[in-house]
Design an enzyme around this catalytic site. Structure first.
Site, mmCIF file in Angstrom:
data_model
loop_
_atom_site.group_PDB
_atom_site.id
_atom_site.type_symbol
_atom_site.label_atom_id
_atom_site.label_comp_id
_atom_site.label_asym_id
_atom_site.label_seq_id
_atom_site.Cartn_x
_atom_site.Cartn_y
_atom_site.Cartn_z
ATOM 1 N N ILE A 48 5.795 36.547 65.537
ATOM 2 C CA ILE A 48 5.767 35.302 64.762
ATOM 3 C C ILE A 48 6.931 34.396 65.182
ATOM 4 O O ILE A 48 6.791 33.170 65.274
ATOM 5 C CB ILE A 48 5.814 35.600 63.243
ATOM 6 C CG1 ILE A 48 4.657 36.538 62.865
ATOM 7 C CG2 ILE A 48 5.730 34.317 62.429
ATOM 8 C CD1 ILE A 48 4.745 37.120 61.467
ATOM 9 N N LYS A 97 11.509 44.381 51.669
ATOM 10 C CA LYS A 97 11.182 42.947 51.499
ATOM 11 C C LYS A 97 11.510 42.492 50.080
ATOM 12 O O LYS A 97 12.063 41.409 49.873
ATOM 13 C CB LYS A 97 9.704 42.692 51.794
ATOM 14 C CG LYS A 97 9.350 42.772 53.265
ATOM 15 C CD LYS A 97 9.870 41.587 54.060
ATOM 16 C CE LYS A 97 9.822 41.835 55.545
ATOM 17 N NZ LYS A 97 10.578 40.900 56.349
ATOM 18 N N SER A 138 6.591 38.846 52.608
ATOM 19 C CA SER A 138 5.267 39.380 52.909
ATOM 20 C C SER A 138 4.466 39.554 51.628
ATOM 21 O O SER A 138 5.034 39.785 50.548
ATOM 22 C CB SER A 138 5.455 40.748 53.582
ATOM 23 O OG SER A 138 4.243 41.453 53.593
ATOM 24 N N TYR A 181 3.975 35.943 53.785
ATOM 25 C CA TYR A 181 2.827 35.853 54.696
ATOM 26 C C TYR A 181 1.748 36.824 54.248
ATOM 27 O O TYR A 181 2.050 37.954 53.888
ATOM 28 C CB TYR A 181 3.181 36.260 56.128
ATOM 29 C CG TYR A 181 4.459 35.747 56.718
ATOM 30 C CD1 TYR A 181 5.035 34.557 56.313
ATOM 31 C CD2 TYR A 181 5.070 36.472 57.738
ATOM 32 C CE1 TYR A 181 6.206 34.101 56.906
ATOM 33 C CE2 TYR A 181 6.233 36.030 58.335
ATOM 34 C CZ TYR A 181 6.801 34.850 57.906
ATOM 35 O OH TYR A 181 7.957 34.418 58.494
ATOM 36 N N TYR A 234 8.978 49.972 53.474
ATOM 37 C CA TYR A 234 9.008 48.647 54.108
ATOM 38 C C TYR A 234 8.887 47.556 53.038
ATOM 39 O O TYR A 234 9.674 46.609 52.994
ATOM 40 C CB TYR A 234 7.861 48.514 55.128
ATOM 41 C CG TYR A 234 7.598 47.080 55.540
ATOM 42 C CD1 TYR A 234 8.512 46.377 56.312
ATOM 43 C CD2 TYR A 234 6.438 46.412 55.127
ATOM 44 C CE1 TYR A 234 8.282 45.050 56.676
ATOM 45 C CE2 TYR A 234 6.194 45.094 55.482
ATOM 46 C CZ TYR A 234 7.120 44.423 56.254
ATOM 47 O OH TYR A 234 6.900 43.107 56.604
ATOM 48 N N THR A 250 3.120 42.046 50.900
ATOM 49 C CA THR A 250 3.365 43.429 50.474
ATOM 50 C C THR A 250 4.200 43.481 49.195
ATOM 51 O O THR A 250 4.147 44.472 48.466
ATOM 52 C CB THR A 250 4.046 44.227 51.616
ATOM 53 O OG1 THR A 250 4.072 45.600 51.253
ATOM 54 C CG2 THR A 250 5.469 43.781 51.859
ATOM 55 N N ASP A 295 18.153 38.261 68.985
ATOM 56 C CA ASP A 295 17.160 39.344 68.915
ATOM 57 C C ASP A 295 17.706 40.510 69.710
ATOM 58 O O ASP A 295 18.258 40.316 70.800
ATOM 59 C CB ASP A 295 15.817 38.859 69.501
ATOM 60 C CG ASP A 295 14.639 39.720 69.061
ATOM 61 O OD1 ASP A 295 14.685 40.946 69.288
ATOM 62 O OD2 ASP A 295 13.685 39.162 68.500
HETATM 63 N N1 LIG Z 1 3.173 40.516 61.492
HETATM 64 C C1 LIG Z 1 2.833 40.658 60.220
HETATM 65 O O1 LIG Z 1 1.702 41.059 59.916
HETATM 66 C C2 LIG Z 1 3.814 40.322 59.117
HETATM 67 C C3 LIG Z 1 3.329 40.152 57.804
HETATM 68 C C4 LIG Z 1 4.233 39.836 56.801
HETATM 69 C C5 LIG Z 1 5.596 39.710 57.083
HETATM 70 N N2 LIG Z 1 6.027 39.886 58.356
HETATM 71 C C6 LIG Z 1 7.469 39.759 58.637
HETATM 72 O O2 LIG Z 1 7.657 38.722 59.584
HETATM 73 C C7 LIG Z 1 8.781 38.999 60.416
HETATM 74 C C8 LIG Z 1 8.385 38.909 61.872
HETATM 75 O O3 LIG Z 1 7.309 39.803 62.103
HETATM 76 P P1 LIG Z 1 6.649 39.981 63.530
HETATM 77 O O4 LIG Z 1 5.242 40.372 63.315
HETATM 78 O O5 LIG Z 1 6.950 38.824 64.379
HETATM 79 O O6 LIG Z 1 7.430 41.275 64.022
HETATM 80 P P2 LIG Z 1 8.109 41.580 65.447
HETATM 81 O O7 LIG Z 1 8.520 43.005 65.422
HETATM 82 O O8 LIG Z 1 7.227 41.111 66.535
HETATM 83 O O9 LIG Z 1 9.408 40.650 65.386
HETATM 84 C C9 LIG Z 1 10.615 41.047 64.785
HETATM 85 C C10 LIG Z 1 11.723 40.800 65.781
HETATM 86 O O10 LIG Z 1 12.975 41.151 65.199
HETATM 87 C C11 LIG Z 1 13.748 41.853 66.161
HETATM 88 N N3 LIG Z 1 14.714 42.668 65.403
HETATM 89 C C12 LIG Z 1 14.463 43.679 64.542
HETATM 90 N N4 LIG Z 1 15.604 44.153 64.039
HETATM 91 C C13 LIG Z 1 16.611 43.432 64.587
HETATM 92 C C14 LIG Z 1 18.021 43.445 64.454
HETATM 93 N N5 LIG Z 1 18.656 44.327 63.665
HETATM 94 N N6 LIG Z 1 18.751 42.543 65.153
HETATM 95 C C15 LIG Z 1 18.143 41.653 65.962
HETATM 96 N N7 LIG Z 1 16.812 41.600 66.137
HETATM 97 C C16 LIG Z 1 16.045 42.479 65.459
HETATM 98 C C17 LIG Z 1 12.735 42.631 66.986
HETATM 99 O O11 LIG Z 1 13.201 42.973 68.275
HETATM 100 C C18 LIG Z 1 11.581 41.641 67.054
HETATM 101 O O12 LIG Z 1 11.699 40.794 68.177
HETATM 102 C C19 LIG Z 1 9.287 40.376 59.996
HETATM 103 O O13 LIG Z 1 10.344 40.201 59.085
HETATM 104 C C20 LIG Z 1 8.079 40.986 59.291
HETATM 105 O O14 LIG Z 1 8.472 41.937 58.325
HETATM 106 C C21 LIG Z 1 5.176 40.179 59.387
#
Ligand SMILES: NC(=O)c1ccc[n+]([C@@H]2O[C@H](COP(=O)([O-])OP(=O)(O)OC[C@H]3O[C@@H](n4cnc5c(N)ncnc54)[C@H](O)[C@@H]3O)[C@@H](O)[C@H]2O)c1
Length: 345
Positions: free
Chosen positions: A12, A151, A123, A175, A147, A125, A31
């Site tokens: 995202i 959140k 989320s 989301y 998880y 969730t 990241d």
């Molecule tokens: N994809 C979904 O279905 C969804 C739904 C609801 C909420 N979310 C939330 O949206 C956000 C983004 O989700 P996404 O699907 O893009 O996930 P993703 O795993 O693709 O992206 C998360 C990014 O954060 C980085 N990261 C994690 N821990 C870190 C840290 N300690 N320091 C630096 N970087 C770190 C990871 O390398 C990754 O690039 C998350 O917080 C997730 O919980 C996602």
């Protein structure tokens, strides 16, 4: 504006960086690449024709954060988190440390740098097993797995932090089910290992990486018995972050918004739409229900529509077409394509 995007190399985050750069913002990404590839950032620059600053680092590390805040930041968009429900049940402490610990470190760094605007990835969730759908923001909150608990706790910590500093503005974006990819097919969802979510699983079956889809339960009280979810195109979601940054600039305090279309699709409806978009059959088998899954989860997005002036515009066919465009052009995601340079700190 100068924006800091945590987790900006992820699914995202990378799509949001495109929307932010296209809107003229300056973007720094921090990241640690624990679940992503720096190639995504290279492609973000290719799509937008603009460059961004990348700090390869961990948000729990104050030095890395100080690096990221260098040069000034007007607002932070906070995606960085671990997000796999199943793994969070096996390793809850890793999730508490990374997600909650990371968010506390980020708020400390923001305070030190005098930054008071935050947009947070929450989320659906946080609603746990909702009593009724579509869900409104004022529905009871409840976590059903570690998880989800992270959140919920992060939302509460951010709320308390905001209450202590009247100038602070936080927008909590809940989301529903983000899917799809940028229409260029250059960036998209590239889960490591077995996908947790339905759409990337279906896409990997279509492209021949997996034999068949497993559908968990066909005996739910829904029209065809399979679970119903509110799918949302990731570019609509990206645009919502742009709107949320603007909203935070004018609205101190802490507010939560649902982001979804308000329309649910069953697993079988999504599979059918994907078959149409890809022209590929998606073989599947039915298995028993998965613990913790609900029959139906859809958003009431009226608040975001009214206050953020945001409406989701892509339908399920566009979501499937763009997901397939990405998957067919990148059958192995970013990982096997070594033709792009990686970035370093
Ligand atoms: N994809 C979904 O279905 C969804 C739904 C609801 C909420 N979310 C939330 O949206 C956000 C983004 O989700 P996404 O699907 O893009 O996930 P993703 O795993 O693709 O992206 C998360 C990014 O954060 C980085 N990261 C994690 N821990 C870190 C840290 N300690 N320091 C630096 N970087 C770190 C990871 O390398 C990754 O690039 C998350 O917080 C997730 O919980 C996602």
């Amino acid at each position: 504006m100068k924006l800091l995007v945590t987790g900006g190399a992820g699914y995202i985050g990378s799509h949001t960086c495109v929307a932010l750069l296209e809107a003229g913002h300056d973007v720094t990404v921090i990241d640690n690449l624990c679940n992503s590839s720096a190639i995504a950032l290279q492609r973000v620059q290719e799509i937008t024709g603009r460059s961004l600053r990348f700090v390869e680092g961990d948000i729990r590390n104050p030095e890395h954060l100080a690096d990221a805040f260098e040069g000034g930041v007007d607002a932070v968009i906070h995606f960085a988190a671990l997000k796999a429900v199943g793994k969070s049940c096996e390793q809850p402490l890793a999730y508490f440390d990374n997600n909650i610990g990371g968010t506390i470190a980020l708020m400390q760094a923001m305070e030190q740098a005098g930054v008071s605007r935050l947009v947070f990835s929450s989320s659906a969730t946080v609603y746990g097993q909702p009593e009724k759908v579509p869900v409104r923001e004022d529905a009871p909150l409840n976590a059903t797995n570690p998880y989800g608990r992270t959140k919920l706790v992060m939302e509460q910590l951010i709320q308390d932090w905001c209450a202590s500093r009247p100038e602070t503005a936080a927008v909590l974006l809940r989301y529903f089910n983000p899917v799809g990819a940028h229409p260029s097919g250059l960036i998209g969802e590239d889960p490591r290992g077995e996908p947790d979510n339905l759409m990337p699983y279906v896409a990997q079956v279509a492209v021949g990486r997996r034999e068949r889809l497993r559908i968990y339960g066909d005996d739910y009280p829904t029209p065809d018995g399979t679970g119903v979810r509110d799918y949302l195109h990731v570019m609509d979601l990206a645009r919502a972050h742009r709107k949320a940054v603007d909203y935070a600039a004018a609205h101190p305090g802490c507010e939560a918004f649902n982001l979804g279309t308000g329309r649910g699709y069953s697993v079988l409806e999504l599979v059918q739409a994907f078959e149409q978009a890809s022209g590929k059959p998606i073989p599947y088998e039915i298995s028993t229900r998965r613990a913790g899954d609900v029959a139906e989860l859809t958003a009431e997005p009226a608040l975001a529509n009214a206050k953020l002036r945001w409406v989701a515009t892509h339908d399920i066919h566009a979501m499937c077409a763009d997901a397939w465009n990405w998957q067919s052009k990148n059958p192995n995601g970013y990982s096997r394509d070594m033709s792009f340079n990686t970035y370093s700190r």
